[in-house]
Design an enzyme around this catalytic site. Structure first.
Site, PDB file in Angstrom:
ATOM      1  N   ASP A 147       0.095   8.636 -43.984  1.00 16.05           N
ATOM      2  CA  ASP A 147       0.028   7.684 -42.856  1.00 16.05           C
ATOM      3  C   ASP A 147       1.375   6.980 -42.696  1.00 16.05           C
ATOM      4  OD1 ASP A 147      -1.510   4.745 -44.435  1.00 16.05           O
ATOM      5  OD2 ASP A 147      -0.210   6.296 -45.278  1.00 16.05           O
TER       6      ASP A 147
ATOM      7  N   HIS B 122       4.695   2.890 -54.465  1.00 11.80           N
ATOM      8  CA  HIS B 122       3.351   3.453 -54.315  1.00 11.80           C
ATOM      9  C   HIS B 122       3.413   4.978 -54.063  1.00 11.80           C
ATOM     10  CE1 HIS B 122       1.676  -0.526 -54.478  1.00 11.80           C
ATOM     11  NE2 HIS B 122       2.177  -0.905 -53.326  1.00 11.80           N
TER      12      HIS B 122
HETATM   13  O1  RIB Z   1      -1.753   0.509 -51.203  1.00 15.75           O
HETATM   14  C1  RIB Z   1      -0.574   1.228 -50.899  1.00 15.75           C
HETATM   15  C2  RIB Z   1      -0.876   2.381 -49.987  1.00 15.75           C
HETATM   16  O2  RIB Z   1      -1.324   1.898 -48.715  1.00 15.75           O
HETATM   17  C3  RIB Z   1       0.371   3.225 -49.671  1.00 15.75           C
HETATM   18  O3  RIB Z   1      -0.031   4.550 -49.427  1.00 15.75           O
HETATM   19  C4  RIB Z   1       0.884   2.620 -48.402  1.00 15.75           C
HETATM   20  O4  RIB Z   1       1.647   3.548 -47.613  1.00 15.75           O
HETATM   21  C5  RIB Z   1      -0.397   2.296 -47.707  1.00 15.75           C
HETATM   22  O5  RIB Z   1      -0.852   3.483 -47.083  1.00 15.75           O
HETATM   23 CA    CA Z   2       0.726   5.691 -47.387  1.00 12.23          CA
END
Ligand code: RIB
Ligand code: CA
Length: 309
Positions: free
Chosen positions: A10, A241
């Site tokens: 995303d 992340h």
């Molecule tokens: O919690 C972090 C996640 O949520 C990552 O994938 C960030 O891009 C959002 O999608």
């Molecule tokens: Ca993401």
């Protein structure tokens, strides 16, 4: 042989770094991006996926558009306050020339897994709706996928969108429950490890010295994300992340994993919570390989080395 990877994404600023990292890693063959809502709408994330691949000179890699909404719940807000209205830090990158495939993300995943039995790794760095739909369309892929690697969840730490839920799981807890209980090899990189891998301003500025396409793109989208962290935590240092999933593929020895059944709460105030059943008191037949510890310096060094190359 190169590891075939589909990234369900995303984009998304940390998604951008993850995708650039994958493209700069010769061990990986990125066979496609599948777009999902989450940080922005699926319409926008599809456009962003096309933008990122075109900037990287990789229009050969297909993009398939996924679901616009969760399986059952009403859609939550998008994370535009974290990633910008355009999902890429309001960087207004050039409109892409390419188009998405005429098959859906779930259909693309099924098609590629059936065509490459045992070879496709599904990397999910957004809500799990597309992955769940693929397993529902063709349950046979569950035994044919090499591995499902997820950025999502929080086993022993608090959530980042509620006290108990991490964003990707919270956006579609029913999809997450389907994916976590499907029985395929599943590795969970949750906030337990991704929040321990901290990219400082100095670290990012060192990466930008490479002045290559990938680092210049990251430099263009990153400030909005850092400003969110400054408002939330009082520092422009960021958590790692999504890129952590690619680092795991490149060197899994940097992570300590434990096979633990995971229950995903789908109802009520704690919806989106990933509950580890360390003693399997609920007698669950499936488990996730939860990353419980990480050599964070090793991950940071790996990401920097690859992106600057
Ligand atoms: O919690 C972090 C996640 O949520 C990552 O994938 C960030 O891009 C959002 O999608
Ligand atoms: Ca993401």
């Amino acid at each position: 042989m190169r590891q075939k990877v589909i990234i369900d994404t995303d984009p998304g600023i940390d998604d951008t770094m993850a995708i650039m990292l994958a493209l700069k890693s010769p061990e990986l063959e990125l066979v496609g991006l599948t777009a999902i809502y989450g940080n922005v709408s699926c319409d926008q994330s599809s456009i962003n996926a096309l933008k990122l691949l075109e900037i990287a000179g990789r229009r050969d890699i297909p993009v398939a558009k996924g679901s616009n909404v969760p399986l059952f719940i009403e859609p939550h807000r998008y994370a535009t306050h974290v990633h910008g209205e355009d999902g890429l830090g309001n960087s207004n990158l050039p409109v892409p020339k390419g188009k998405v495939l005429d098959i859906s993300a779930a259909e693309f995943i099924v098609k590629m897994v059936l065509k490459n039995p045992g070879e496709i790794t599904l990397v999910s760095i957004g809500p799990l709706t597309n992955i769940a739909l693929a397993a529902r369309i063709e349950p046979g892929i569950i035994k044919l996928v090499k591995e499902v690697v997820i950025m999502g969840g929080a086993a022993t730490v608090r959530g980042n969108v509620t006290p108990v839920a991490e964003a990707n799981i919270w956006q579609d807890p029913h999809a997450a429950s389907i994916v976590f209980s499907a029985g395929w090899p599943l590795t969970m990189l949750g906030l337990d490890v991704t929040t321990k891998i901290i990219q400082t301003e100095e670290y990012l500025n060192e990466i930008y010295l490479a002045n290559n396409t990938a680092t210049n793109l990251i430099k263009a989208v990153m400030p909005f994300y850092q400003n969110f962290y400054f408002k939330r935590f009082g520092s422009k240092n960021i958590h790692t992340h999504d890129p952590s999933t690619i680092a795991y593929l490149l060197n899994s020895k940097l992570f300590t994993v434990k096979p633990i059944p995971v229950f995903v709460e789908t109802e009520g105030r704690c919806a989106g919570q990933t509950v580890p059943d360390f003693c399997n008191q609920w007698g669950t037949q499936t488990h996730a390989n939860i990353c419980v510890e990480v050599n964070f310096q090793g991950v940071l060094d790996l990401i920097k080395k690859r992106l600057m190359n």
